[in-house]
Design a protein around this motif. Structure first.
Motif, short mmCIF file in Angstrom:
data_model
loop_
_atom_site.label_atom_id
_atom_site.label_comp_id
_atom_site.label_asym_id
_atom_site.label_seq_id
_atom_site.Cartn_x
_atom_site.Cartn_y
_atom_site.Cartn_z
N GLN A 265 73.35 15.02 21.99
CA GLN A 265 73.46 16.16 21.06
C GLN A 265 72.30 16.15 20.07
O GLN A 265 71.71 17.19 19.78
CB GLN A 265 74.79 16.09 20.29
N MET A 266 71.98 14.96 19.57
CA MET A 266 70.87 14.85 18.61
C MET A 266 69.55 15.21 19.28
O MET A 266 68.72 15.91 18.70
CB MET A 266 70.81 13.43 18.04
N ALA A 267 69.37 14.72 20.51
CA ALA A 267 68.15 15.02 21.25
C ALA A 267 68.04 16.52 21.52
O ALA A 267 66.96 17.10 21.43
CB ALA A 267 68.13 14.23 22.56
N LYS A 268 69.16 17.13 21.83
CA LYS A 268 69.18 18.57 22.10
C LYS A 268 68.77 19.35 20.85
O LYS A 268 67.95 20.27 20.92
CB LYS A 268 70.59 18.99 22.53
N GLU A 269 69.33 18.96 19.71
CA GLU A 269 68.98 19.65 18.46
C GLU A 269 67.49 19.48 18.14
O GLU A 269 66.83 20.41 17.68
CB GLU A 269 69.85 19.12 17.32
N GLN A 270 66.99 18.27 18.39
CA GLN A 270 65.56 18.01 18.13
C GLN A 270 64.69 18.85 19.07
O GLN A 270 63.67 19.37 18.65
CB GLN A 270 65.27 16.53 18.35
N LEU A 271 65.14 18.95 20.30
CA LEU A 271 64.39 19.74 21.28
C LEU A 271 64.34 21.21 20.88
O LEU A 271 63.28 21.84 20.92
CB LEU A 271 65.03 19.57 22.66
N ILE A 272 65.47 21.73 20.47
CA ILE A 272 65.52 23.14 20.06
C ILE A 272 64.63 23.37 18.84
O ILE A 272 63.89 24.34 18.76
CB ILE A 272 66.99 23.57 19.79
N LEU B 84 64.09 13.19 26.71
CA LEU B 84 63.87 14.62 26.97
C LEU B 84 64.82 15.11 28.08
O LEU B 84 65.40 16.19 27.98
CB LEU B 84 62.41 14.85 27.35
N GLN B 85 64.98 14.29 29.08
CA GLN B 85 65.89 14.64 30.17
C GLN B 85 67.33 14.71 29.66
O GLN B 85 68.09 15.60 30.05
CB GLN B 85 65.81 13.60 31.30
N LEU B 86 67.68 13.77 28.80
CA LEU B 86 69.03 13.76 28.23
C LEU B 86 69.27 15.01 27.40
O LEU B 86 70.32 15.65 27.51
CB LEU B 86 69.21 12.50 27.36
N ALA B 87 68.26 15.37 26.59
CA ALA B 87 68.38 16.57 25.76
C ALA B 87 68.56 17.81 26.64
O ALA B 87 69.39 18.67 26.35
CB ALA B 87 67.14 16.72 24.89
N VAL C 220 76.38 8.00 24.02
CA VAL C 220 75.46 8.80 24.86
C VAL C 220 75.58 10.27 24.48
O VAL C 220 74.58 10.99 24.35
CB VAL C 220 75.75 8.58 26.36
N ARG C 221 76.84 10.71 24.29
CA ARG C 221 77.06 12.12 23.93
C ARG C 221 76.40 12.45 22.58
O ARG C 221 75.76 13.48 22.41
CB ARG C 221 78.56 12.40 23.87
N LEU C 222 76.56 11.53 21.64
CA LEU C 222 75.97 11.72 20.30
C LEU C 222 74.45 11.76 20.38
O LEU C 222 73.80 12.63 19.79
CB LEU C 222 76.43 10.56 19.40
N ALA D 6 87.93 0.78 26.53
CA ALA D 6 87.47 1.02 25.15
C ALA D 6 85.95 0.96 25.07
O ALA D 6 85.31 1.79 24.41
CB ALA D 6 88.09 -0.01 24.22
N LEU D 7 85.39 -0.01 25.78
CA LEU D 7 83.94 -0.19 25.79
C LEU D 7 83.25 1.02 26.44
O LEU D 7 82.25 1.53 25.94
CB LEU D 7 83.60 -1.46 26.58
N GLU D 8 83.81 1.46 27.53
CA GLU D 8 83.26 2.60 28.28
C GLU D 8 83.34 3.87 27.43
O GLU D 8 82.40 4.67 27.39
CB GLU D 8 84.05 2.77 29.58
N TYR D 9 84.46 4.04 26.75
CA TYR D 9 84.66 5.21 25.89
C TYR D 9 83.62 5.22 24.77
O TYR D 9 83.03 6.25 24.46
CB TYR D 9 86.08 5.18 25.30
N ARG D 10 83.40 4.03 24.19
CA ARG D 10 82.43 3.92 23.10
C ARG D 10 81.02 4.23 23.59
O ARG D 10 80.27 4.94 22.92
CB ARG D 10 82.50 2.49 22.54
N ARG D 11 80.69 3.71 24.77
CA ARG D 11 79.36 3.95 25.34
C ARG D 11 79.15 5.44 25.61
O ARG D 11 78.13 6.02 25.30
CB ARG D 11 79.20 3.15 26.63
N GLU D 12 80.20 6.03 26.19
CA GLU D 12 80.17 7.47 26.51
C GLU D 12 79.96 8.31 25.25
O GLU D 12 79.18 9.25 25.23
CB GLU D 12 81.49 7.84 27.18
N ARG D 13 80.66 7.91 24.18
CA ARG D 13 80.56 8.64 22.92
C ARG D 13 79.15 8.51 22.33
O ARG D 13 78.60 9.47 21.80
CB ARG D 13 81.59 8.09 21.93
#
Lengths: 186, 111
Positions: B81-88, A50-53, B76-78, B67-74
């Motif tokens: 984004q999914m969590a944000k869409e679910q929240l909305i 939730l915090q991440l979202a 987390v971002r994904l 490369a590992l850090e970039y993958r992890r970052e990507r």
């Protein structure tokens, strides 16, 4: 040796099954309905997710900024919505099972609507006896069941304002409503 | 003096170099000595210089880590984004259901 640990294991199992104080009801008990549903919405957001979202919500976008403000005090948000292609795909006992968990002293029923014409029942519960507060909504009609649980401090006016007002594609949830209900909406 | 003596004198006498002599010498000195294939082969088996060893190690560590850090970052971002869409989506459903109930109550009250 096994006998010695049996009571401990049993106690741990029983304690694990009891929700900790401050938690809401276990909405996952409805998940089995997705097997017979034609459309399912399943949202479980709590804790770190939730915090991440919230972090990904932009403060520059007006709608997202409103959501960001709304979720600041939230601990969790859970939604289950099931659409069925035939009437009575779920039983009243499924809804009653959830309703029974929303009892005093933690929860109190704020409003309830029962429509005999379209067979729709809607109930709103508030978690009053808890410092964090919360909201639960149960909307049940012959072809659709929606249960929402929000834990934490929630502003109902802000939530109502955001309902159907966000810039995301509208869900096709109206389809399942009976002709009578559609007529009423028109 | 005989003719032979004259010829000897002329052959052994001091001669001044040409005007571009110095330039030619310098040019030759700047050119690497031509290598033979055996020299090239031998160079392959020479121990590498320390700076190259360090550079190889640094690149060998930085590139996989990056490369590992970039993958992890990507990821987390994904996930974000999914969590944000679910929240909305969750807020929208909750808000609209709440609004529907409020409207129905209001309608019932006015009737």
């Amino acid at each position: 040796m096994i006998n010695k640990w049996c009571p401990v294991v049993l106690l741990a199992t029983v304690l694990g099954a009891i929700p900790a104080a401050g938690q809401g009801f276990d909405i996952k008990r409805l998940d089995w309905l997705s097997q017979s549903a034609t459309n399912t919405v399943d949202v479980t957001l709590d804790g770190a997710l939730l915090q991440l979202a919230a972090k990904f919500l932009s403060a520059d976008e007006p709608d997202e900024a409103k959501v960001k403000k709304l979720v600041t005090g939230l601990k969790g948000i859970y939604v289950r919505s099931f659409e069925f292609d035939k009437d009575n795909a779920y039983s009243e006992s499924d809804v009653a099972g959830v309703r029974n968990l929303l009892r005093a002293p933690d929860w109190s029923r704020l409003a309830g609507i029962h429509s005999k014409r379209d067979g729709e029942n809607a109930e709103i519960f508030l978690r009053t006896n808890h410092e964090n507060g919360g909201l639960a909504i149960i909307v049940a009609n012959p072809r659709q069941l929606t249960v929402v649980q929000i834990l934490g401090k929630i502003n109902l006016d802000e939530l109502t304002e955001l309902g159907g007002n966000l810039g995301i594609p509208k869900l096709d949830l109206e389809k399942s409503k009976t002709p009578a209900a559609k007529k009423e909406h028109e | 003096m005989s003719r032979l003596e004259d010829e000897l004198k002329s052959a052994l006498g001091r001669k001044e170099p040409g005007g571009d002599f110095v330039a030619q010498v310098m040019r030759r000195a700047g050119q690497p000595a031509p290598r033979r294939w055996s020299d090239e082969l031998r160079m392959l088996f020479r121990p590498p210089r320390l700076q190259w060893v360090v550079a190889t190690l640094v690149v060998g560590l930085i590139v996989p880590f990056g490369a590992l850090e970039y993958r992890r970052e990507r990821e987390v971002r994904l996930q974000g984004q999914m969590a944000k869409e679910q929240l909305i989506l969750a807020v929208r459903i909750a808000g609209s259901e709440l609004r529907n109930v409020q409207q129905k109550i209001h309608r019932m009250e006015t009737q």
